[in-house]
Design an enzyme around this catalytic site. Structure first.
Site, PDB file in Angstrom:
ATOM      1  N   LYS A  34       0.846  -1.197   0.000  1.00 35.98           N
ATOM      2  CA  LYS A  34       0.000   0.000   0.000  1.00 35.98           C
ATOM      3  C   LYS A  34       0.885   1.252   0.000  1.00 35.98           C
ATOM      4  O   LYS A  34       2.095   1.160   0.251  1.00 35.98           O
ATOM      5  CB  LYS A  34      -0.946  -0.032   1.198  1.00 35.98           C
ATOM      6  N   TYR A  89      15.201  29.677   9.783  1.00 34.32           N
ATOM      7  CA  TYR A  89      13.942  30.277  10.220  1.00 34.32           C
ATOM      8  C   TYR A  89      13.834  30.250  11.737  1.00 34.32           C
ATOM      9  O   TYR A  89      14.230  29.290  12.391  1.00 34.32           O
ATOM     10  CB  TYR A  89      12.755  29.504   9.638  1.00 34.32           C
TER      11      TYR A  89
HETATM   12  C1  LIG Z   1      -0.262  -2.208   6.640  1.00 39.77           C
HETATM   13  C2  LIG Z   1      -0.838  -3.484   7.076  1.00 39.77           C
HETATM   14  C3  LIG Z   1      -0.014  -4.594   7.298  1.00 39.77           C
HETATM   15  C4  LIG Z   1       1.495  -4.527   7.220  1.00 39.77           C
HETATM   16  O1  LIG Z   1       2.037  -3.928   8.372  1.00 39.77           O
HETATM   17  P1  LIG Z   1       3.619  -3.852   8.544  1.00 39.77           P
HETATM   18  O2  LIG Z   1       3.842  -3.322   9.899  1.00 39.77           O
HETATM   19  O3  LIG Z   1       4.112  -2.905   7.501  1.00 39.77           O
HETATM   20  O4  LIG Z   1       4.131  -5.223   8.315  1.00 39.77           O
HETATM   21  C5  LIG Z   1      -0.625  -5.793   7.611  1.00 39.77           C
HETATM   22  N1  LIG Z   1      -1.976  -5.894   7.721  1.00 39.77           N
HETATM   23  C6  LIG Z   1      -2.786  -4.837   7.507  1.00 39.77           C
HETATM   24  C7  LIG Z   1      -4.263  -5.008   7.647  1.00 39.77           C
HETATM   25  C8  LIG Z   1      -2.252  -3.600   7.201  1.00 39.77           C
HETATM   26  O5  LIG Z   1      -3.059  -2.557   7.014  1.00 39.77           O
END
Ligand SMILES: *Cc1c(COP(=O)(O)O)cnc(C)c1O
Length: 359
Positions: free
Chosen positions: A34, A254
């Site tokens: 994702k 800044y």
């Molecule tokens: C993002 C996600 C993962 C993966 O998590 P990591 O910590 O990156 O391994 C697994 N399951 C679901 C439902 C997620 O949304």
């Protein structure tokens, strides 16, 4: 051309999948891609991780991109359909869907297309984000399997709130709750994310959902993924565009938030929050200049960051500056910025050039 460049290490991605397989002890691995492969580039990551058993995406649009790129593995849309019309698109693209809410169940029960969809039934065992009440597992399992448009081989899943704390009692309770809710129901199990793969062998099930570790990032406090045998898959680097000698008492940047404690060399590198380098990186956040450790001083601005060069007094305009990578763990940079490594790699912006190396 701006110097800011994110180099993706393809061999590290492949080696990390191999390392995850060693720890998985025979369970299958869904590579979670994702957010554009945690910022590493969706198609690039999917090709490097072609050995994965499935891919996990947040949206159908990512499934479309993966199918267009020739990915043939199972692809699981982790939030499932957002609207009734999504069911046709899931079928067309042969995407699996997570079902976590009664609205989705109603769309499925009203649907007349008999081509079987593959579903992952998500139970909320304590995180209280997505998922059905565990007490409904039996009822939902039966209702879904009664539908002609649903593949009866459901996968039963849940997600952990706190699996990065290896002695946390709430994770043990979630595992126990899931076991009770699914007892006697047909179907494979999927519980673990990256942290659970490391710390909760009882949560292995048949499917692991691994994101961070495949990119060489850990969210276990005080650790880097390298501590567990995983290699960073991204180097973010740029160059020095100015080097000054400032006077004791001079302010930098800044809000004049940093003051020189002595006469000293200060460098300016071409990277800022407009590139995704975190604005909250505090003075003292490590960087590498010409391979040697130096530190951010003052506020990070949109295009530029200022660097204490006392440790690199011979640094010159044009020298390479590494913001994170194999020699400078992104987890350490994240800790200085009050965030986690995932948020940094996801946050690299479109104006940064991307490159790949095979090593
Ligand atoms: C993002 C996600 C993962 C993966 O998590 P990591 O910590 O990156 O391994 C697994 N399951 C679901 C439902 C997620 O949304």
């Amino acid at each position: 051309m701006r110097s800011a460049c994110a180099t993706i290490h393809l061999a590290a991605l492949r080696a990390n999948l191999q390392r995850a397989r060693e720890l998985a002890a025979g369970a299958r691995i869904m590579a979670v891609v994702k957010a554009d492969g945690y910022g590493h580039g969706l198609e690039r990551v999917a090709h490097a991780l072609a050995g994965a058993d499935a891919f996990g995406v947040a949206a159908i649009a990512d499934g479309q991109r993966l199918r267009a790129a020739g990915v043939h593995q199972r692809i699981v849309v982790l939030a499932g359909p957002d609207a009734p019309g999504d069911l046709a698109e899931l079928r067309r693209l042969r995407l699996d869907a997570v079902i976590h809410d009664d609205a989705q169940l109603a769309w499925l029960e009203a649907d007349t297309d008999p081509r079987p969809l593959r579903l992952w039934l998500k139970l909320d065992t304590g995180m209280h984000r997505l998922g059905f009440a565990p007490a409904r597992a039996r009822e939902l399992h039966a209702r879904l399997r009664a539908l002609p448009g649903v593949d009866p081989a459901l996968v039963l899943m849940t997600h952990f709130a706190n699996s990065d704390v290896f002695d946390d009692a709430s994770t043990a309770r979630q595992i126990e709750c899931f076991a009770r809710a699914t007892h006697g129901l047909d179907g494979e199990h999927s519980l673990a994310n990256s942290a659970a793969l490391l710390g909760w062998p009882a949560a292995r099930g048949q499917w692991l959902r691994v994101g961070g570790l495949l990119y060489g990032m850990s969210v276990v406090a005080g650790t880097t993924a390298a501590d567990f045998g995983f290699a960073p898959a991204m180097t973010l680097a740029t160059r020095l565009v100015a080097v000054h000698t400032l006077r004791e008492g001079d302010h930098v940047g800044y809000a004049a938030s940093w003051q020189c404690p002595q006469d000293m060399p200060v460098g300016v590198a071409a990277i800022g929050y407009g590139d995704g380098y975190p604005r909250h990186a505090a003075s003292g956040t490590p960087v590498l200049v010409g391979g040697r450790r130096a530190a951010v001083i003052g506020r990070v601005s949109m295009d530029l960051v200022t660097i204490d060069l006392r440790n690199v007094p011979d640094a010159r305009v044009g020298d390479a500056v590494v913001l994170w990578g194999p020699q400078l763990p992104v987890e350490q940079v994240a800790a200085h910025a009050g965030t986690i490594a995932y948020a940094l790699t996801c946050g690299v912006t479109r104006r940064v050039r991307f490159a790949e190396d095979a090593g």
